[in-house]
Design an enzyme around this catalytic site. Structure first.
Site, short mmCIF file in Angstrom:
data_model
loop_
_atom_site.label_atom_id
_atom_site.label_comp_id
_atom_site.label_asym_id
_atom_site.label_seq_id
_atom_site.Cartn_x
_atom_site.Cartn_y
_atom_site.Cartn_z
N LYS A 117 0.81 -1.21 0.00
CA LYS A 117 0.00 0.00 0.00
C LYS A 117 0.85 1.27 0.00
O LYS A 117 0.50 2.26 -0.62
CB LYS A 117 -0.94 0.00 1.21
CG LYS A 117 -2.03 -1.05 1.13
CD LYS A 117 -2.93 -1.02 2.36
CE LYS A 117 -4.02 -2.07 2.25
NZ LYS A 117 -4.93 -2.07 3.43
N LYS A 200 -6.18 -8.80 -7.69
CA LYS A 200 -7.36 -8.91 -6.84
C LYS A 200 -8.43 -7.91 -7.29
O LYS A 200 -8.12 -6.79 -7.67
CB LYS A 200 -6.98 -8.66 -5.38
CG LYS A 200 -8.11 -8.85 -4.38
CD LYS A 200 -7.61 -8.61 -2.97
CE LYS A 200 -8.74 -8.73 -1.96
NZ LYS A 200 -8.29 -8.47 -0.58
N LYS A 203 -12.01 -2.18 -5.13
CA LYS A 203 -12.95 -1.07 -5.20
C LYS A 203 -12.36 0.11 -5.96
O LYS A 203 -13.08 0.95 -6.48
CB LYS A 203 -13.31 -0.60 -3.78
CG LYS A 203 -13.75 -1.68 -2.83
CD LYS A 203 -13.77 -1.16 -1.40
CE LYS A 203 -14.01 -2.27 -0.40
NZ LYS A 203 -13.96 -1.81 1.00
#
Length: 337
Positions: A117, A200, A203
């Site tokens: 991240k 993956k 969103k």
């Protein structure tokens, strides 16, 4: 140290950042609902985790209600499970600070999700993003949770939770926190991108066509599956034949999860079938399973006061479990109250 017997209890949560996707449903919510009645179940909208990166306040409030609506629309019963948003129970943040003092910096440095991240901007991200696995451990251990249904990508954080529990118990010579077990099962605990089966489903992906949003209507759901990326080969005779075919494997796993069966059973039914047969069947199945949830989410979101009432009631019930455990933790540590 005498061995303590802990009451079987489930805890898990979803972060309210962006909308819910099929990945949230198959990887988490569907499994949460399925565990109701098996043991005590506590489910959370982890809004404190969301603010490790900046959130627009109005959007965060909306997203928190939307995740709660997703739980409810999928079949979570707020009289059978405890459902609340994390920030309503201040004991989460309080226990997280104690665990910040138990966890070691080296443990945090090994957390692969932080590296993913933060990327090249690790020096500029919030301290919260770096330390959030400690808060996650507090979320779980605040309820002496014994089982945590998670995706494969969260397994490392549950292992860290076990390390923190063990170090706390060792340091204070008491068997107080349980060794939590990660529950990772089912054919689609990690749902992949409909445009790239190596990534993956997210969103925040660039294209809306790469994910199924839980608020998508029936026509949109069908269109996305029919246009999803596949390959040139027909479906194989065995699941082993899906190796090195990530898009094909993803679509088979999704079908299996939606139909409550296994990839082997899906392959048995569709061996030799082309995508012209399989994709429409998957689209029909997805619409049958997901469109009613989407409709119910819309109905629930039209009554935010009712969602807030359910979350407030759940927080009261969660606090009744959490407060005594935190008070005992303070006493063990030697903090005067």
């Amino acid at each position: 140290m005498t061995q303590t017997t802990f009451t079987p209890r489930v805890f898990s949560g979803i972060k309210p950042s962006g909308g819910l996707t099929l990945g949230n449903y198959l990887g988490a919510i569907k499994r949460f609902v399925g565990m109701q009645g098996q043991m005590e179940t506590i489910y959370c909208v982890v809004d404190l985790h969301a603010i490790t990166v900046w959130q627009d306040p109005k959007e965060l409030a909306h997203a928190t209600r939307e995740v709660a609506a997703g739980y409810l629309a999928a079949g979570l019963d707020p009289t059978q499970s405890i459902l609340f948003n994390q920030s309503r129970v201040s004991q989460h943040a309080e226990l997280a600070w104690i665990f910040n003092c138990v966890a070691r910096v080296g443990w945090m440095n090994r957390m692969t999700q932080f590296k993913d991240k933060a990327g090249a901007n690790a020096e500029k991200v919030s301290l919260g993003l770096y330390a959030y696995p400690s808060l996650m451990a507090a979320d779980i251990l605040l309820y002496h949770a014994t089982h945590v249904p998670v995706g494969e990508d969260q397994k490392q954080h549950v292992e860290l939770t076990r390390d923190i529990a063990n170090k706390f118990n060792h340091d204070y010579k008491i068997d107080f926190f349980p060794e939590t077990i990660p529950v990772i099962d089912g054919p689609a605990t990690r749902v992949m991108n409909l445009r790239d089966g190596t990534k993956k489903m997210s969103k925040s992906g660039e294209s809306d066509m790469e994910r199924i949003n839980m608020r998508d209507d029936a026509d949109t759901i069908a269109k996305k599956f029919k246009k999803s990326k596949s390959d040139q080969d027909v479906l194989p005779e065995t699941v082993e034949g899906l190796k090195d075919r990530p898009e094909a494997r993803n679509l088979v796993d999704i079908y299996a999860a939606l139909s409550d069966t296994t990839p082997d059973a899906v392959i048995a039914d569709y061996a030799g079938a082309g995508w012209g047969r399989f994709k429409p069947a998957l689209a029909d199945l997805a619409v049958a399973k997901l469109a009613p949830i989407s409709d119910e989410m819309t109905r629930l979101m039209d009554d935010p006061a009712e969602i807030d009432r359910i979350l407030a009631d759940g927080a009261d019930r969660a606090r009744a479990i959490a407060a005594p455990i935190l008070a005992q933790t303070y006493e063990i540590v030697g903090l005067l109250r």
